[in-house]
Design an enzyme around this catalytic site. Structure first.
Site, short mmCIF file in Angstrom:
data_model
loop_
_atom_site.label_atom_id
_atom_site.label_comp_id
_atom_site.label_asym_id
_atom_site.label_seq_id
_atom_site.Cartn_x
_atom_site.Cartn_y
_atom_site.Cartn_z
CB THR A 142 28.38 -2.45 -64.38
OG1 THR A 142 28.63 -3.41 -64.36
CG2 THR A 142 28.52 -1.34 -64.61
CB VAL A 236 17.88 -26.64 -74.35
CG1 VAL A 236 18.08 -26.02 -76.00
CG2 VAL A 236 16.81 -27.19 -73.63
CG HIS A 443 -5.67 -18.89 -34.57
ND1 HIS A 443 -5.26 -19.98 -35.37
CD2 HIS A 443 -7.01 -18.96 -34.65
CE1 HIS A 443 -6.47 -20.66 -35.62
NE2 HIS A 443 -7.82 -19.80 -35.30
P1 FAD Z 1 21.07 -3.76 -62.10
O1 FAD Z 1 20.34 -3.55 -61.54
O2 FAD Z 1 21.63 -5.00 -62.85
O3 FAD Z 1 21.74 -2.25 -61.93
C1 FAD Z 1 22.74 -1.91 -62.92
C2 FAD Z 1 23.19 -0.69 -63.90
O4 FAD Z 1 23.68 0.10 -63.86
C3 FAD Z 1 21.51 -0.83 -64.93
O5 FAD Z 1 20.75 0.39 -65.22
C4 FAD Z 1 22.60 -0.40 -66.37
O6 FAD Z 1 22.07 0.20 -67.33
C5 FAD Z 1 24.06 0.33 -65.54
N1 FAD Z 1 25.30 0.35 -66.13
C6 FAD Z 1 25.65 -1.22 -66.99
N2 FAD Z 1 26.75 -0.15 -67.50
C7 FAD Z 1 26.84 0.65 -66.87
C8 FAD Z 1 27.82 1.82 -67.75
N3 FAD Z 1 29.06 1.76 -68.07
N4 FAD Z 1 27.50 2.69 -67.63
C9 FAD Z 1 26.64 3.65 -66.50
N5 FAD Z 1 25.28 2.87 -66.17
C10 FAD Z 1 25.94 1.43 -67.00
N6 FAD Z 1 15.72 -9.60 -57.65
C11 FAD Z 1 15.23 -9.97 -56.61
O7 FAD Z 1 15.44 -9.30 -55.33
N7 FAD Z 1 13.69 -9.73 -56.31
C12 FAD Z 1 13.37 -10.24 -57.68
O8 FAD Z 1 11.78 -10.70 -57.38
C13 FAD Z 1 13.90 -10.17 -58.53
N8 FAD Z 1 13.35 -10.46 -59.73
C14 FAD Z 1 13.82 -10.34 -61.07
C15 FAD Z 1 12.98 -10.63 -62.00
C16 FAD Z 1 13.72 -10.51 -63.60
C17 FAD Z 1 13.13 -10.56 -64.20
C18 FAD Z 1 14.85 -10.14 -63.59
C19 FAD Z 1 15.85 -9.91 -64.49
C20 FAD Z 1 16.00 -9.84 -62.76
C21 FAD Z 1 15.45 -9.88 -60.99
N9 FAD Z 1 15.51 -9.57 -60.25
C22 FAD Z 1 14.92 -9.72 -58.54
C23 FAD Z 1 17.63 -9.61 -59.83
C24 FAD Z 1 17.60 -8.24 -59.29
O9 FAD Z 1 16.81 -7.17 -60.53
C25 FAD Z 1 19.16 -8.32 -59.49
O10 FAD Z 1 19.70 -8.60 -58.97
C26 FAD Z 1 19.24 -6.26 -59.03
O11 FAD Z 1 18.84 -5.65 -59.90
C27 FAD Z 1 20.76 -6.28 -59.37
O12 FAD Z 1 20.94 -4.84 -58.98
P2 FAD Z 1 22.53 -4.34 -59.25
O13 FAD Z 1 22.40 -3.31 -58.66
O14 FAD Z 1 23.96 -5.09 -59.34
O15 FAD Z 1 22.31 -4.13 -60.81
P1 NAD Z 2 18.01 -19.42 -62.03
O1 NAD Z 2 20.15 -19.40 -62.44
O2 NAD Z 2 17.35 -18.93 -61.77
O3 NAD Z 2 17.89 -20.42 -63.37
C1 NAD Z 2 18.39 -20.78 -64.30
C2 NAD Z 2 18.19 -22.84 -64.81
O4 NAD Z 2 18.19 -23.27 -65.75
C3 NAD Z 2 18.84 -23.65 -63.54
O5 NAD Z 2 17.45 -24.29 -63.38
C4 NAD Z 2 19.56 -24.53 -64.44
O6 NAD Z 2 19.92 -25.43 -64.20
C5 NAD Z 2 19.02 -24.34 -66.27
N1 NAD Z 2 19.57 -24.25 -66.93
C6 NAD Z 2 21.46 -23.47 -67.61
N2 NAD Z 2 21.91 -24.06 -68.52
C7 NAD Z 2 20.51 -25.06 -68.88
C8 NAD Z 2 20.01 -25.39 -70.08
N3 NAD Z 2 21.63 -25.83 -70.75
N4 NAD Z 2 19.32 -26.39 -70.36
C9 NAD Z 2 18.30 -26.24 -69.52
N5 NAD Z 2 18.07 -25.84 -68.49
C10 NAD Z 2 19.20 -25.39 -68.32
O7 NAD Z 2 18.38 -17.63 -62.99
P2 NAD Z 2 17.69 -16.72 -63.74
O8 NAD Z 2 16.36 -17.80 -63.55
O9 NAD Z 2 17.90 -16.79 -65.74
O10 NAD Z 2 17.52 -15.78 -63.18
C11 NAD Z 2 19.07 -15.23 -62.91
C12 NAD Z 2 18.67 -14.53 -62.02
O11 NAD Z 2 18.10 -13.44 -61.64
C13 NAD Z 2 19.21 -15.46 -60.92
O12 NAD Z 2 20.69 -15.54 -60.38
C14 NAD Z 2 17.88 -15.15 -59.98
O13 NAD Z 2 18.93 -15.00 -58.28
C15 NAD Z 2 17.82 -13.51 -60.68
N6 NAD Z 2 16.17 -13.44 -60.37
C16 NAD Z 2 15.77 -13.68 -58.76
C17 NAD Z 2 14.73 -13.16 -58.91
C18 NAD Z 2 13.82 -13.37 -57.59
O14 NAD Z 2 14.66 -13.07 -56.60
N7 NAD Z 2 12.86 -13.60 -57.22
C19 NAD Z 2 13.35 -13.26 -59.38
C20 NAD Z 2 14.38 -13.26 -61.16
C21 NAD Z 2 15.87 -13.38 -61.25
#
Ligand code: FAD
Ligand code: NAD
Length: 465
Positions: A142, A236, A443
């Protein structure tokens, strides 16, 4: 009531990949998703849409800053942000549609609606109609939702999370980003490239604090050139909206109050595991003190036929980690003995330059008192990087001082996201720095920088520094 070998709740990269692997292994499989579209956070509001905007904004930025030097002159360059967001929507739609196709191809039954446990084997699905299904094995996939701070009220209009930041109507003049982690820097750089004044407020004394500290320093230098402002070691304490203005108050490292104003405030301080309304208590499934579903090394919960994967369990919140666990759990259910090496799951930040890491950081090796050596190579010494005007950043290789085995690789530079795969392969096969240094790298390519860093690690043999 329909009966299944496996029912998976959640269709993100953990859930849908797990469902496909279960179906490949001959299990009758159901996938339950509360939203209309499949693919979870990653495909709908995460990895894919953010990369679409990152690519579009980087094209604009290059056209604005670098094209002239390349000898390309453009007149009337401007951002059509509505079109940029529209293209992003198209990319998401296509990608999500691909998952529908894969479910049909693999004969997986998809249910749209909120899934919740009735008991240890029965799931109620509350969608357009209410249905119940029974399964021998259940996988909780989820995912997660954005986290916030106790005193912040996210109104989704001006005080926003990544989900809203991917869907703004226009380019803000000013944006405050709370949290200098992955989301803050990726989405912050999208808007900085488009002309927004971006102020990042970070609690720790460096950005991307969980990565090797050299990476944070390198990336910060590049993002400063882009015009982003960084306020590190800031706590903050208040976020207030007044009509179309947001004011953020924080204490700086000396404890002095500072105040920031902007049109938008992006709260990116991490994500929390999502188990709301799942009825875990009805199945007797335990969560830990951080709200994550507790699992053992086989990803089984305390109820042995109920498993959990992805963002809702311990470990990095990454799509490819969730995918690995989806495959893993399907194979465990099938009686196999799969393996995931969590040390070799790479982490990437898709800014420009990109940052990518695998294995141990220098800080972790120091703390574990490992005797290590460092080799590094700056992109400014790479012919390929000079040709493409991508000379920011470096590659750092950490290897065991006695055995020369590579223990960690950290890159900040062009195409680091793709280049890290070589380091993963090397470490999977327990390569030494010398092994890589003796392999031919085409290269001119950015990958030569990795070879040069391994040459540097093995007795300072680098050629171009
Ligand atoms: P999710 O992708 O969160 O999927 C869970 C699904 O479960 C959702 O569709 C939700 O609607 C559904 N669900 C929840 N509860 C229920 C329920 N009770 N019944 C039915 N459905 C339900 N990771 C990377 O590796 N590379 C990236 O570039 C990257 N970029 C990101 C950018 C952003 C802005 C964000 C927010 C995240 C990013 N992440 C990235 C993190 C990545 O999206 C997550 O790690 C990943 O989606 C986790 O997969 P998951 O299958 O565990 O859960
Ligand atoms: P993050 O954990 O990467 O970063 C959160 C940041 O907020 C940290 O640097 C932390 O020190 C800071 N922080 C925490 N409390 C704070 C406060 N009170 N005031 C100021 N700073 C504070 O989390 P995110 O950027 O929100 O991303 C969430 C998750 O989504 C991450 O775990 C990441 O792995 C995943 N994600 C992955 C990708 C990717 O793989 N490229 C891209 C987006 C998101």
């Amino acid at each position: 009531m329909e009966k299944y070998d496996v029912a998976i709740i959640g269709s993100g990269p953990g859930g849908y990949v797990g469902a496909i692997r279960c179906a490949q292994l001959g299990m009758k499989t159901a996938l339950i998703e509360k939203y209309d579209s499949l693919g979870g956070t990653c495909l709908n509001v995460g990895c894919i849409p953010s990369k679409a905007l990152l690519d579009s904004s980087e094209h604009y930025h290059q056209a604005e800053k670098d094209f002239k030097e390349h000898g390309i002159e453009l007149k009337d360059l401007k951002v059509n942000f509505k079109q940029m967001v529209e293209r992003k929507r198209g990319v998401v739609e296509q990608t999500v549609g691909g998952i529908d196709f894969l479910m049909k191809k693999n004969k997986i039954d998809v249910y749209h609606g909120m899934g919740s446990f009735e008991d240890k084997n029965t799931i109620k699905i509350s969608g357009k109609k209410e249905e119940k299904i029974e399964a021998k094995n259940i996988v909780i996939a989820t995912g997660s939702k954005p986290a916030s701070l106790p005193f912040i009220e996210i109104d989704k209009e001006r005080i926003i999370t990544s989900t809203e930041a991917l869907e703004l109507d226009n380019v803000p003049k000013k944006m405050i980003v709370i949290g200098g982690g992955v989301i803050g820097l990726e989405l912050g750089s999208v808007y900085a490239r488009l002309g927004t004044q971006v102020d990042v407020i970070e609690y720790m004394d460096r950005i991307i604090p969980t990565m090797d500290s050299t990476m944070g320093k390198e990336l910060q230098k590049s993002l400063k050139k882009l015009g982003m402002n960084f306020h590190l070691s800031h706590k903050v304490k208040e976020v207030k909206r007044n009509k179309n203005k947001v004011t953020v108050k924080a204490d700086d490292k000396k404890g002095k109050e500072v105040s920031f104003d902007a049109d938008y405030c992006l709260v990116s301080v991490g994500r929390r595991p999502y188990t709301d309304n799942l009825g875990l208590d009805k199945a007797g499934v335990k969560v830990d003190d951080k709200g994550r579903v507790e699992v053992n090394e086989k990803l089984q919960t305390n109820v042995s036929h109920i498993y959990a994967i992805g963002d809702v369990v311990r470990g990095a919140m990454l799509a490819h980690k969730a995918e690995e666990e989806g495959t893993f759990v399907a194979e465990v259910i099938n009686g196999e003995h799969p393996h995931v090496d969590y040390n070799l799951i790479p982490g990437v930040v898709y800014t420009w330059p990109e940052v990518a890491s695998v294995g141990k950081t220098e800080e972790e090796l120091k703390e574990a008192k490992v005797n290590y050596k460092v080799g590094s190579f700056p992109f400014k010494a790479s012919g390929r990087a000079r040709a493409s005007m991508d000379t920011d950043g470096l590659i750092k290789v950490l290897a065991d001082k006695e055995t020369d085995e590579i223990l960690g690789v950290h890159m900040c530079g062009p195409r680091a996201a793709d280049m890290i795969a070589e380091a993963v392969v090397a470490m999977e096969y327990r390569a030494t720095a010398e092994d890589i240094s003796r392999m031919s790298h085409a290269h001119p390519t950015f990958t030569e920088a990795f070879r040069e860093a391994t040459l540097d690690a093995t007795g300072k043999r680098a050629i171009h520094i």
